[in-house]
Design an enzyme around this catalytic site. Structure first.
Site, PDB file in Angstrom:
ATOM      1  N   GLY A 226      -2.246   2.400  -4.615  1.00 21.75           N
ATOM      2  CA  GLY A 226      -1.857   3.800  -4.504  1.00 21.75           C
ATOM      3  C   GLY A 226      -1.846   4.279  -3.061  1.00 21.75           C
ATOM      4  O   GLY A 226      -1.677   3.509  -2.129  1.00 21.75           O
TER       5      GLY A 226
ATOM      6  N   VAL B 140       0.864  -1.169   0.000  1.00 21.60           N
ATOM      7  CA  VAL B 140       0.000   0.000   0.000  1.00 21.60           C
ATOM      8  C   VAL B 140       0.905   1.224   0.000  1.00 21.60           C
ATOM      9  O   VAL B 140       1.901   1.269   0.731  1.00 21.60           O
ATOM     10  CB  VAL B 140      -0.920   0.031   1.239  1.00 21.60           C
ATOM     11  N   CYS B 141       0.586   2.191  -0.858  1.00 21.36           N
ATOM     12  CA  CYS B 141       1.293   3.464  -0.868  1.00 21.36           C
ATOM     13  C   CYS B 141       2.797   3.250  -1.097  1.00 21.36           C
ATOM     14  O   CYS B 141       3.201   2.470  -1.955  1.00 21.36           O
ATOM     15  CB  CYS B 141       0.986   4.196   0.448  1.00 21.36           C
ATOM     16  N   THR B 142       3.633   3.920  -0.307  1.00 18.30           N
ATOM     17  CA  THR B 142       5.075   3.846  -0.512  1.00 18.30           C
ATOM     18  C   THR B 142       5.697   2.545  -0.014  1.00 18.30           C
ATOM     19  O   THR B 142       6.895   2.339  -0.156  1.00 18.30           O
ATOM     20  CB  THR B 142       5.780   5.027   0.171  1.00 18.30           C
TER      21      THR B 142
ATOM     22  N   THR C  27       2.026   3.456  -6.704  1.00 18.10           N
ATOM     23  CA  THR C  27       2.284   3.913  -5.345  1.00 18.10           C
ATOM     24  C   THR C  27       1.562   5.257  -5.182  1.00 18.10           C
ATOM     25  O   THR C  27       0.779   5.651  -6.053  1.00 18.10           O
ATOM     26  CB  THR C  27       3.800   4.030  -5.083  1.00 18.10           C
TER      27      THR C  27
END
Length: 226
Positions: A154, A104-106, A124
């Site tokens: 993202g 998830v994300c970074t 990301t």
């Protein structure tokens, strides 16, 4: 009647984690029949989040179960975690036998540092997508991107989309839809600007100037270090 198989879902925890990157998909996945959730960190000490409170891990690296689903959340602490050999080794070791490797994300950059995004399509948080080639990934615009058994999502709230997507893969659309209804995931935000493609340009520019230009530069420096 066929018994529902046990699915071990292992979330990596680290200092500076964005708590919603973890708690949002964990909430949905915990409702999936057969799911067993583990929050795993280097030690069992409380993990400081970006929200002013801490999360207590259920396992340390040594006692963690083998993941069927390995999920690596993001957060501003990723830049520091990139340089932690024990953390990267844990991701790499767990990924060898995981059925699904996710972020998830970074958190995508931690997968990348472990060598898991080379040649993969990935996403990301929008402020960091330009850095994905530094870990060998092909940037793709999207809230959820699947490439084989690797699923990246993202920024922050995309974790719920990722979780429901994966639940549908594992237990079918009806189960995923029932969980979505149970948690009343029916987004109706007061503004249409949750992505730079739709947000007012001045809002995007201000957020980049005050937060994400510096954060992305710090991430780039961490990725560029050996």
């Amino acid at each position: 009647m066929t018994d529902t198989p046990t699915t071990h879902v292992v979330f990596l925890l680290f200092s500076g984690i964005t708590q919603l990157d973890f708690t949002a998909p964990a909430q949905a996945l915990s409702r999936m029949p057969g799911a067993v959730i583990a929050g795993v960190a280097a030690a069992l000490d409380p993990i400081p989040t970006d929200s002013g409170f801490a999360i207590v891990p259920t396992h340390d690296f040594a006692s963690a179960p083998q993941a069927d689903i390995l999920c690596v959340p993001g957060g501003h602490g990723v830049a520091d975690a990139l340089g932690d050999t024990a953390t990267i080794d844990f991701i790499a070791r767990q990924s060898e036998n995981a059925l699904w490797v996710t972020s998830v994300c970074t958190g995508a950059f931690l997968l990348g540092r472990a060598g898991l995004l080379a040649g993969k399509r990935a996403t990301t948080h929008w402020a960091y997508t330009h850095l994905l080639p530094l870990v060998g990934a092909e940037p793709v615009k999207g809230r959820v991107v699947e490439d084989g058994n690797v699923v990246t999502s993202g920024g922050v709230t995309s974790g719920l989309d990722f979780a429901l997507t994966l639940i549908a893969r594992l237990r079918g659309d009806a189960v995923a839809q029932a969980i979505q209804l149970a948690i009343e995931y029916d987004p109706a935000p007061p503004f249409p600007g949750g992505h730079p493609d739709r947000a007012p340009k001045a809002i995007t520019a201000g957020l980049k100037e005050h937060v994400y230009d510096a954060a992305a530069a710090r991430m780039e420096a961490a990725l560029s270090s050996a």
